[in-house]
Design a protein around this motif. Structure first.
Motif, mmCIF file in Angstrom:
data_model
loop_
_atom_site.group_PDB
_atom_site.id
_atom_site.type_symbol
_atom_site.label_atom_id
_atom_site.label_comp_id
_atom_site.label_asym_id
_atom_site.label_seq_id
_atom_site.Cartn_x
_atom_site.Cartn_y
_atom_site.Cartn_z
ATOM 1 N N ALA A 156 9.270 82.914 60.997
ATOM 2 C CA ALA A 156 9.004 82.502 59.505
ATOM 3 C C ALA A 156 9.322 83.999 58.890
ATOM 4 O O ALA A 156 9.819 84.178 57.775
ATOM 5 N N THR A 157 8.889 84.983 59.542
ATOM 6 C CA THR A 157 8.939 86.424 59.009
ATOM 7 C C THR A 157 10.648 86.694 58.949
ATOM 8 O O THR A 157 11.079 87.398 58.072
ATOM 9 N N GLN A 158 11.393 86.371 59.884
ATOM 10 C CA GLN A 158 12.641 86.876 60.066
ATOM 11 C C GLN A 158 13.533 85.882 58.910
ATOM 12 O O GLN A 158 14.166 86.375 58.235
ATOM 13 N N ASP A 159 13.186 84.771 58.619
ATOM 14 C CA ASP A 159 13.694 84.086 57.692
ATOM 15 C C ASP A 159 13.283 84.644 56.378
ATOM 16 O O ASP A 159 14.401 84.784 55.363
ATOM 17 N N GLN A 160 12.236 85.131 56.089
ATOM 18 C CA GLN A 160 11.817 85.570 54.785
ATOM 19 C C GLN A 160 12.503 87.045 54.611
ATOM 20 O O GLN A 160 13.072 87.332 53.538
ATOM 21 N N ILE A 161 12.694 87.914 55.621
ATOM 22 C CA ILE A 161 13.558 88.885 55.825
ATOM 23 C C ILE A 161 14.883 88.823 55.349
ATOM 24 O O ILE A 161 15.576 89.440 54.367
ATOM 25 N N ARG A 162 15.666 87.851 55.897
ATOM 26 C CA ARG A 162 16.994 87.456 55.729
ATOM 27 C C ARG A 162 17.122 86.755 54.368
ATOM 28 O O ARG A 162 18.277 86.926 53.899
ATOM 29 N N THR A 163 16.235 86.347 53.652
ATOM 30 C CA THR A 163 16.435 85.961 52.204
ATOM 31 C C THR A 163 16.653 87.137 51.448
ATOM 32 O O THR A 163 17.567 87.086 50.445
ATOM 33 N N TRP A 164 15.992 88.057 51.644
ATOM 34 C CA TRP A 164 16.093 89.407 50.959
ATOM 35 C C TRP A 164 17.482 90.124 51.398
ATOM 36 O O TRP A 164 17.795 91.029 50.677
ATOM 37 N N MET A 165 17.502 89.972 52.785
ATOM 38 C CA MET A 165 18.708 90.899 53.306
ATOM 39 C C MET A 165 19.673 90.060 54.023
ATOM 40 O O MET A 165 19.628 89.823 55.297
ATOM 41 N N PRO A 166 20.498 89.331 53.364
ATOM 42 C CA PRO A 166 21.321 88.219 54.056
ATOM 43 C C PRO A 166 22.256 88.878 55.167
ATOM 44 O O PRO A 166 22.659 88.163 56.240
#
Length: 304
Positions: A99-109
């Motif tokens: 979940a943390t990885q998905d949140q980071i990739r939302t801001w940093m595609p």
């Protein structure tokens, strides 16, 4: 007050309670070991892991407050940290990391996904240490320090008993030497008379030697013999040093340096006694004294 040796060893361990951040983390064990040997001053050394390095000032203060002399090494460690690095992550931890990885990739595609190895490395790192680690280490070090002091006290009592035994033997030898002093004086007096008669005989046969010069020579010989036969002073000083050593051992405390000085004085008196001796009996006593004093010197260097 007891006499303490500078030689000792103590070790203890204590289990650490899991932290709130990692309630299911493997159990950790905190260990402390202290060893000490003799030294002229207090020489402290520490072997601490990186996670315990910040505790060194507190540990140094505790050791300096309880110990006065000796080369002391304190080692502290935490068991269980290495084993914890290989534990398998549970499903809750995996879900939280993803979940943390998905949140980071939302801001940093442009960020790439974590590999399995990277995920395992992040999730299986060692659990956080307890917040009260410093207090736990200080408390455990104090416990080990108490055990070390007890060990040094037991060793000090054994050394003090050995020194008392040697003192009794030295005092007995000094008593044996006292009756031999008059015999040595008489022996030296007879030798002086022989030299005197020899000097006066040469004076009568040699007209070139004045009676005044012969008399001066005889006085010089008498002075030399008087200085040589005077061992009563050495025996008096030796017995005084023995009495002082006995008082220090009974008083206890930090007596190592004082005893070391008195042992050197004993050795000096025994050497002088041996050099002035003109009989086999006194020479034997002086040799036995030197052996006992050397045994005491070796043990006194271990006292605090």
């Amino acid at each position: 007050m007891p006499v303490y040796s500078m030689t000792g060893y103590a070790c203890a361990s204590r289990r650490l309670h899991p932290t709130e951040a990692a309630p299911h983390a493997p159990e950790l064990v905190l260990g402390v070991e202290i060893r000490s040997v003799n030294s002229r001053f207090l020489d402290l050394g520490f072997r601490l892991g990186d996670e315990l390095r910040a505790c060194e000032p507190v540990l140094r203060e505790r050791l300096q407050a309880r110990l006065k002399r000796g080369k002391v090494e304190l080692r502290a460690w935490i068991e269980g940290r290495t084993e914890a690095a290989w534990r398998a992550p549970n499903s809750a931890e995996l879900q939280k990391m993803l979940a943390t990885q998905d949140q980071i990739r939302t801001w940093m595609p442009q960020a790439r996904e974590l590999s399995v190895a990277e995920l395992l490395q992040l999730l299986s790192r060692a659990p956080p240490l307890p917040a009260a680690l410093n207090d736990a280490l200080a408390s455990l070090a104090e416990q080990v320090l108490d055990e070390l002091r007890s060990a040094r006290q037991r060793e000090g009592e054994r050394l003090a008993q050995m020194l008392h035994d040697r003192l009794e033997q030295l005092q007995a030898l000094a008593l044996q030497a006292q009756p031999l002093v008059p015999a040595q004086v008489e022996q030296q007096r007879l030798r002086f008379l022989e030299r005197w008669n020899e000097a006066m005989g040469h004076t009568g046969a040699d007209s070139g030697t004045a009676p005044a010069a012969a008399h001066e020579r005889a006085l010089t010989e008498a002075t030399a013999y008087a200085l040589r036969l005077d061992i009563a002073e050495e025996l008096t000083r030796l017995q005084s040093h023995l009495s002082e050593i006995g008082q220090l051992l009974r008083r206890g405390g930090e007596v190592g340096k004082r005893l070391d000085f008195l042992i050197q004085e004993l050795q000096r008196e025994a050497n002088t006694l041996g050099s002035k001796s003109s009989s086999l009996a006194l020479t034997r006593i002086a040799v036995e004294m030197k052996v006992l004093i050397e045994q005491m010197r070796e043990q006194v260097q271990n006292l605090e």
